[in-house]
Scaffold this motif. Sequence first.
Motif, PDB file in Angstrom:
ATOM      1  N   ASN A  34       0.826  -1.209   0.000  1.00 27.49           N
ATOM      2  CA  ASN A  34       0.000   0.000   0.000  1.00 27.49           C
ATOM      3  C   ASN A  34       0.857   1.255   0.000  1.00 27.49           C
ATOM      4  O   ASN A  34       0.449   2.297  -0.526  1.00 27.49           O
ATOM      5  CB  ASN A  34      -0.932   0.006   1.214  1.00 27.49           C
ATOM      6  N   GLN A  35       2.049   1.172   0.599  1.00 28.54           N
ATOM      7  CA  GLN A  35       2.931   2.333   0.595  1.00 28.54           C
ATOM      8  C   GLN A  35       3.430   2.653  -0.804  1.00 28.54           C
ATOM      9  O   GLN A  35       3.597   3.822  -1.170  1.00 28.54           O
ATOM     10  CB  GLN A  35       4.109   2.089   1.542  1.00 28.54           C
ATOM     11  N   PHE A  36       3.663   1.624  -1.603  1.00 31.23           N
ATOM     12  CA  PHE A  36       4.153   1.857  -2.951  1.00 31.23           C
ATOM     13  C   PHE A  36       3.077   2.417  -3.873  1.00 31.23           C
ATOM     14  O   PHE A  36       3.389   2.888  -4.978  1.00 31.23           O
ATOM     15  CB  PHE A  36       4.723   0.561  -3.536  1.00 31.23           C
ATOM     16  N   ILE A  37       1.815   2.377  -3.438  1.00 31.91           N
ATOM     17  CA  ILE A  37       0.759   3.008  -4.223  1.00 31.91           C
ATOM     18  C   ILE A  37       0.966   4.514  -4.264  1.00 31.91           C
ATOM     19  O   ILE A  37       0.529   5.193  -5.215  1.00 31.91           O
ATOM     20  CB  ILE A  37      -0.619   2.629  -3.642  1.00 31.91           C
ATOM     21  N   GLU A  38       1.643   5.073  -3.241  1.00 34.20           N
ATOM     22  CA  GLU A  38       1.915   6.502  -3.218  1.00 34.20           C
ATOM     23  C   GLU A  38       2.727   6.936  -4.438  1.00 34.20           C
ATOM     24  O   GLU A  38       2.562   8.059  -4.936  1.00 34.20           O
ATOM     25  CB  GLU A  38       2.670   6.876  -1.940  1.00 34.20           C
ATOM     26  N   LEU A  39       3.611   6.073  -4.903  1.00 32.76           N
ATOM     27  CA  LEU A  39       4.401   6.413  -6.082  1.00 32.76           C
ATOM     28  C   LEU A  39       3.501   6.646  -7.290  1.00 32.76           C
ATOM     29  O   LEU A  39       3.697   7.597  -8.059  1.00 32.76           O
ATOM     30  CB  LEU A  39       5.403   5.305  -6.375  1.00 32.76           C
ATOM     31  N   LYS A  40       2.515   5.791  -7.459  1.00 30.82           N
ATOM     32  CA  LYS A  40       1.588   5.928  -8.573  1.00 30.82           C
ATOM     33  C   LYS A  40       0.716   7.168  -8.413  1.00 30.82           C
ATOM     34  O   LYS A  40       0.311   7.796  -9.400  1.00 30.82           O
ATOM     35  CB  LYS A  40       0.703   4.675  -8.652  1.00 30.82           C
ATOM     36  N   THR A  41       0.435   7.559  -7.174  1.00 34.56           N
ATOM     37  CA  THR A  41      -0.465   8.677  -6.920  1.00 34.56           C
ATOM     38  C   THR A  41       0.205  10.027  -7.152  1.00 34.56           C
ATOM     39  O   THR A  41      -0.425  10.964  -7.649  1.00 34.56           O
ATOM     40  CB  THR A  41      -0.988   8.614  -5.478  1.00 34.56           C
ATOM     41  N   SER A  89      11.173 -14.490  18.978  1.00 33.00           N
ATOM     42  CA  SER A  89      10.092 -13.506  18.912  1.00 33.00           C
ATOM     43  C   SER A  89      10.644 -12.091  18.763  1.00 33.00           C
ATOM     44  O   SER A  89      10.106 -11.279  18.000  1.00 33.00           O
ATOM     45  CB  SER A  89       9.227 -13.599  20.168  1.00 33.00           C
ATOM     46  N   VAL A  90      11.739 -11.808  19.473  1.00 34.27           N
ATOM     47  CA  VAL A  90      12.357 -10.483  19.354  1.00 34.27           C
ATOM     48  C   VAL A  90      12.922 -10.279  17.955  1.00 34.27           C
ATOM     49  O   VAL A  90      12.762  -9.205  17.347  1.00 34.27           O
ATOM     50  CB  VAL A  90      13.462 -10.310  20.417  1.00 34.27           C
ATOM     51  N   LEU A  91      13.575 -11.308  17.420  1.00 37.20           N
ATOM     52  CA  LEU A  91      14.142 -11.206  16.078  1.00 37.20           C
ATOM     53  C   LEU A  91      13.053 -11.015  15.030  1.00 37.20           C
ATOM     54  O   LEU A  91      13.200 -10.206  14.097  1.00 37.20           O
ATOM     55  CB  LEU A  91      14.957 -12.460  15.771  1.00 37.20           C
ATOM     56  N   HIS A  92      11.946 -11.745  15.177  1.00 41.79           N
ATOM     57  CA  HIS A  92      10.833 -11.611  14.231  1.00 41.79           C
ATOM     58  C   HIS A  92      10.235 -10.211  14.291  1.00 41.79           C
ATOM     59  O   HIS A  92       9.964  -9.589  13.241  1.00 41.79           O
ATOM     60  CB  HIS A  92       9.761 -12.654  14.544  1.00 41.79           C
ATOM     61  N   SER A  93      10.045  -9.691  15.492  1.00 44.74           N
ATOM     62  CA  SER A  93       9.469  -8.346  15.636  1.00 44.74           C
ATOM     63  C   SER A  93      10.397  -7.286  15.070  1.00 44.74           C
ATOM     64  O   SER A  93       9.957  -6.373  14.351  1.00 44.74           O
ATOM     65  CB  SER A  93       9.173  -8.059  17.112  1.00 44.74           C
ATOM     66  N   LEU A  94      11.699  -7.396  15.375  1.00 42.38           N
ATOM     67  CA  LEU A  94      12.654  -6.410  14.867  1.00 42.38           C
ATOM     68  C   LEU A  94      12.745  -6.448  13.345  1.00 42.38           C
ATOM     69  O   LEU A  94      12.855  -5.399  12.693  1.00 42.38           O
ATOM     70  CB  LEU A  94      14.030  -6.651  15.485  1.00 42.38           C
ATOM     71  N   THR A  95      12.689  -7.646  12.775  1.00 43.75           N
ATOM     72  CA  THR A  95      12.751  -7.768  11.314  1.00 43.75           C
ATOM     73  C   THR A  95      11.538  -7.123  10.661  1.00 43.75           C
ATOM     74  O   THR A  95      11.657  -6.375   9.682  1.00 43.75           O
ATOM     75  CB  THR A  95      12.832  -9.247  10.910  1.00 43.75           C
ATOM     76  N   THR A  96      10.358  -7.391  11.216  1.00 44.76           N
ATOM     77  CA  THR A  96       9.135  -6.825  10.657  1.00 44.76           C
ATOM     78  C   THR A  96       9.117  -5.313  10.788  1.00 44.76           C
ATOM     79  O   THR A  96       8.740  -4.590   9.851  1.00 44.76           O
ATOM     80  CB  THR A  96       7.904  -7.418  11.356  1.00 44.76           C
ATOM     81  N   ILE A  97       9.537  -4.803  11.956  1.00 47.77           N
ATOM     82  CA  ILE A  97       9.570  -3.361  12.169  1.00 47.77           C
ATOM     83  C   ILE A  97      10.568  -2.700  11.226  1.00 47.77           C
ATOM     84  O   ILE A  97      10.294  -1.651  10.631  1.00 47.77           O
ATOM     85  CB  ILE A  97       9.923  -3.054  13.636  1.00 47.77           C
ATOM     86  N   SER A  98      11.731  -3.323  11.067  1.00 47.74           N
ATOM     87  CA  SER A  98      12.752  -2.761  10.170  1.00 47.74           C
ATOM     88  C   SER A  98      12.257  -2.711   8.731  1.00 47.74           C
ATOM     89  O   SER A  98      12.485  -1.719   8.019  1.00 47.74           O
ATOM     90  CB  SER A  98      14.033  -3.596  10.252  1.00 47.74           C
ATOM     91  N   VAL A  99      11.567  -3.761   8.300  1.00 47.08           N
ATOM     92  CA  VAL A  99      11.035  -3.780   6.937  1.00 47.08           C
ATOM     93  C   VAL A  99       9.985  -2.686   6.753  1.00 47.08           C
ATOM     94  O   VAL A  99       9.967  -1.982   5.723  1.00 47.08           O
ATOM     95  CB  VAL A  99      10.437  -5.164   6.625  1.00 47.08           C
ATOM     96  N   ALA A 100       9.108  -2.504   7.747  1.00 48.58           N
ATOM     97  CA  ALA A 100       8.061  -1.481   7.643  1.00 48.58           C
ATOM     98  C   ALA A 100       8.654  -0.076   7.585  1.00 48.58           C
ATOM     99  O   ALA A 100       8.262   0.747   6.744  1.00 48.58           O
ATOM    100  CB  ALA A 100       7.096  -1.604   8.819  1.00 48.58           C
ATOM    101  N   VAL A 101       9.615   0.211   8.464  1.00 45.63           N
ATOM    102  CA  VAL A 101      10.234   1.547   8.480  1.00 45.63           C
ATOM    103  C   VAL A 101      11.076   1.776   7.236  1.00 45.63           C
ATOM    104  O   VAL A 101      11.042   2.857   6.631  1.00 45.63           O
ATOM    105  CB  VAL A 101      11.078   1.714   9.761  1.00 45.63           C
ATOM    106  N   ALA A 102      11.844   0.768   6.829  1.00 47.85           N
ATOM    107  CA  ALA A 102      12.693   0.910   5.647  1.00 47.85           C
ATOM    108  C   ALA A 102      11.857   1.120   4.388  1.00 47.85           C
ATOM    109  O   ALA A 102      12.202   1.951   3.527  1.00 47.85           O
ATOM    110  CB  ALA A 102      13.587  -0.313   5.497  1.00 47.85           C
ATOM    111  N   SER A 103      10.758   0.393   4.264  1.00 48.43           N
ATOM    112  CA  SER A 103       9.898   0.561   3.089  1.00 48.43           C
ATOM    113  C   SER A 103       9.287   1.958   3.058  1.00 48.43           C
ATOM    114  O   SER A 103       9.169   2.572   1.980  1.00 48.43           O
ATOM    115  CB  SER A 103       8.799  -0.497   3.084  1.00 48.43           C
ATOM    116  N   GLU A 104       8.920   2.474   4.222  1.00 51.91           N
ATOM    117  CA  GLU A 104       8.384   3.838   4.294  1.00 51.91           C
ATOM    118  C   GLU A 104       9.419   4.861   3.830  1.00 51.91           C
ATOM    119  O   GLU A 104       9.115   5.769   3.045  1.00 51.91           O
ATOM    120  CB  GLU A 104       7.938   4.138   5.726  1.00 51.91           C
ATOM    121  N   CYS A 105      10.652   4.715   4.295  1.00 55.16           N
ATOM    122  CA  CYS A 105      11.723   5.647   3.913  1.00 55.16           C
ATOM    123  C   CYS A 105      12.057   5.534   2.430  1.00 55.16           C
ATOM    124  O   CYS A 105      12.256   6.554   1.751  1.00 55.16           O
ATOM    125  CB  CYS A 105      12.967   5.386   4.757  1.00 55.16           C
ATOM    126  N   ILE A 106      12.107   4.310   1.910  1.00 54.73           N
ATOM    127  CA  ILE A 106      12.435   4.113   0.495  1.00 54.73           C
ATOM    128  C   ILE A 106      11.343   4.696  -0.401  1.00 54.73           C
ATOM    129  O   ILE A 106      11.638   5.362  -1.412  1.00 54.73           O
ATOM    130  CB  ILE A 106      12.644   2.614   0.203  1.00 54.73           C
TER     131      ILE A 106
END
Length: 239
Positions: A34-41, A89-106
């Motif tokens: 959904n974040q990448f839809i912003e590029l099209k918009t 569980s900590v590794l899974h949460s950190l990975t998911t959070i990093s992907v969400a923040v990184a995708s937002e910045c990219i």
Amino acid sequence: YATFHAYICFFMVITLNVAINSHSGTLITLLISNQFIELKTFVFKQFMVEHLFQLTCSDIVERFQLITFILFITIQNFADSSFQLTYQSVLHSLTTISVAVASECIVDWLKHSFIHKFNYLTVSANLYTTYKNVLCSDVMGSKLKSGSLDIMHRVCRRIGFLPLPLAVLVVKIGMGILPMRGWLGIGVIGVTWVCVVTLKVLLHLGVLVSCLKMKKRAGKEGEKNEEYEKVLGKLAKIR
């Protein structure tokens, strides 16, 4: 309106919480797509300097809310597990959070790069510095203006940030984490209130000092750059 906005923020936190804690990557993939839809918009639309300023302010609020939501979710996860988390569980949460923040910045980086490229913004080298100086002018102007309830009110109005729904969300999550019964609850509420007020005062002082330094630096740069002053004058008219 504040109540309705607070419920929307609460549902956003719930959705992000499910995406972070779920072992299936379907929901987090949907959120990222959904974040990448912003590029099209945005990328193929014509943008002036003033329009890009409003878009930048919107991105500021969006990133701040995302980081705040992630902080809430992390604290809630620690509280639910009695602060006893496993390595996986900590590794899974950190990975998911990093992907969400990184995708937002990219996505934001690509979006602004395309906008600069297709709209031929010649002042792009100093443009975001100019945006920052406009916000600094708002902070300093609100400080000198009499009758203002909060020196940050003008800045919040400028960037379109509503702090009240987020404050309601903080209280709601805090009531579920902190003990609220008996004298212990009263003590916790009192200590939390003192800490929040102290943090608010320190942040205000830090922001004022930073804005004063940036304002002086902008004044020196503005004397040497007429285009810089012209853009700053246009943005100062936006309310």
